[in-house]
Write a protein that holds these residues in place. Structure first.
Motif, PDB file in Angstrom:
ATOM      1  N   ASP A  36       9.947  -2.929 -20.810  1.00 45.74           N
ATOM      2  CA  ASP A  36       8.590  -3.247 -20.354  1.00 45.74           C
ATOM      3  C   ASP A  36       8.012  -4.408 -21.165  1.00 45.74           C
ATOM      4  N   ARG A  37       8.284  -4.412 -22.465  1.00 41.80           N
ATOM      5  CA  ARG A  37       7.813  -5.495 -23.326  1.00 41.80           C
ATOM      6  C   ARG A  37       8.522  -6.803 -22.984  1.00 41.80           C
TER       7      ARG A  37
ATOM      8  N   LYS B 292       9.775  -7.645 -20.126  1.00 40.29           N
ATOM      9  CA  LYS B 292       9.251  -8.103 -18.835  1.00 40.29           C
ATOM     10  C   LYS B 292       7.892  -8.772 -19.016  1.00 40.29           C
ATOM     11  N   GLU B 293       7.080  -8.200 -19.882  1.00 36.18           N
ATOM     12  CA  GLU B 293       5.754  -8.764 -20.152  1.00 36.18           C
ATOM     13  C   GLU B 293       5.879 -10.194 -20.704  1.00 36.18           C
TER      14      GLU B 293
ATOM     15  N   LYS C 159       7.186 -12.687 -18.035  1.00 37.96           N
ATOM     16  CA  LYS C 159       6.152 -13.149 -17.102  1.00 37.96           C
ATOM     17  C   LYS C 159       5.365 -14.316 -17.691  1.00 37.96           C
ATOM     18  N   LYS C 160       5.119 -14.278 -18.980  1.00 37.46           N
ATOM     19  CA  LYS C 160       4.401 -15.370 -19.637  1.00 37.46           C
ATOM     20  C   LYS C 160       5.245 -16.642 -19.646  1.00 37.46           C
TER      21      LYS C 160
END
Length: 363
Positions: free
Chosen positions: A82-83, A85-86, A89-90
């Motif tokens: 999840d991290r 992916k975060e 995205k940036k």
């Protein structure tokens, strides 16, 4: 060779040791330490390794036990997708400041077509430098890049000056660049195909180029046409945004081998939850459900069932994998279980890459 009017400017960006670098960023005590994401010294597989660990020969897809033998001081951390992916995205948002023609290959790499770009910058080399600098300034992460006239050459070039570097292969340099490559660098040439080529006296790009199209088709079928083109630096594949996903999957390696089907079914509940969640996040559903079983002797078995209707429903997926698990006796104790969903009902259509020309070309 590609004519001036058809030349594209393609950048391949590859984040350096992405998962490990994010962990070192979030946990300063891990900085400059040999780090493996995933696995453990007893079980599992390394998903990523820091450059400090790579110096000892630790690589992704290596067993945790083997990695620990190579690097006794290796630190294992659990992956936090999840991290990742975060952060991904940036990074994608930075790419989109330059072009909408972005084709992600994974969380840590992507192709960008900057032939016509939002910055109006005629130099793909300078754009790659800007992107890498922006990623570092905003996220404190390092990236490498390859720049050339097509995806094939750009991807190979991105490996040349890693980490934290880039390489440009200009149009007039493409054929000589490809000629010097080991054939194992070519798309679609794996270990078996490479061995076959070696037996034919084909070791490098120039050896491959010296083969006739008929010879390559005779030995490698349809792939022979692809090899013939790549040996000449030809790759017409466009950068495709919003690439259609063919499958979704989740799996888990156990700390101790499982011999009881009851325990396996309990583990499959959690894996099913993850797969169902990913389907919902992707706004898709699938028909073909596959159960992956890796035994304690590392042999892998798959069992599949294609449903009449598309599904993303937890109960449907779990009942299907339960049936698949119980359909035949297990060959041994089990170290890993996985579930994948394919035959997806993707509704998004990839955008066409209509950008094929630009008069001025500055690498």
């Amino acid at each position: 060779m590609t004519s001036q009017s058809q030349i594209r400017k393609i950048i391949h960006i590859d984040m350096d040791a992405f998962y490990a670098s994010v962990e070192q960023l979030d946990h300063p005590e891990l900085k400059n330490q040999p780090l493996a994401v995933g696995g453990s010294e007893k079980r599992g597989v390394v998903a990523a390794a820091s450059y400090e660990a790579r110096k000892f020969g630790v690589r992704s897809a290596m067993s945790g036990m083997q990695a620990k033998k190579l690097c006794p001081d290796l630190i294992f951390v659990k992956p936090r997708f999840d991290r990742y992916k975060e952060v991904s995205k940036k990074i994608r948002a930075i790419f989109n400041q330059y072009t909408d023609l972005v084709e992600p290959l994974s969380l840590d790499e992507a192709y960008l077509d900057v032939t016509l770009n939002k910055k109006g910058n005629p130099s793909a080399t300078l754009i790659a430098q800007e992107i890498r600098a922006q990623i570092f300034n905003e996220l404190n992460l390092k990236a490498s890049a390859g720049i050339s006239i097509n995806k094939f050459v750009a991807k190979i070039a991105s490996d040349f000056n890693k980490p934290n570097g880039q390489k440009t292969v200009a149009p007039e340099e493409v054929e000589s660049f490809v000629a010097s490559l080991d054939v194992r660098k070519f798309h679609g040439i794996g270990k078996v195909t490479a061995e076959k080529m070696y037996q034919m006296g084909i070791f490098t790009g120039v050896d491959l180029k010296n083969q006739s199209l008929a010879t390559l088709e005779d030995h490698f079928g349809k792939s022979g046409v692809r090899f013939y083109e790549l040996s000449r630096g030809i790759d017409h594949n466009p950068v495709i945004p919003d690439r259609i996903r063919k499958s979704l999957a989740a799996e888990h390696t156990f700390e101790n081998n499982l011999a009881s089907e009851i325990y396996m079914l309990e583990q499959l509940k959690g894996i099913t939850t993850e797969v169902s969640k990913r389907l919902k996040n992707q706004n898709t559903a699938g028909k073909t459900i596959t159960l992956k079983i890796k035994y304690s002797d590392f042999n892998i078995q798959t069992r599949s069932k294609t449903l009449d209707d598309y599904t993303l429903n937890y109960d449907v997926i779990y009942q299907t994998v339960k049936t698949l698990l119980l359909s035949n006796e297990l060959n041994n104790s089990v170290r890993l279980l996985g579930i994948s969903i394919s035959n997806l009902n993707n509704t998004t259509t990839p955008k066409n890459d209509n950008v094929s020309s630009q008069l001025s070309f500055k690498f």
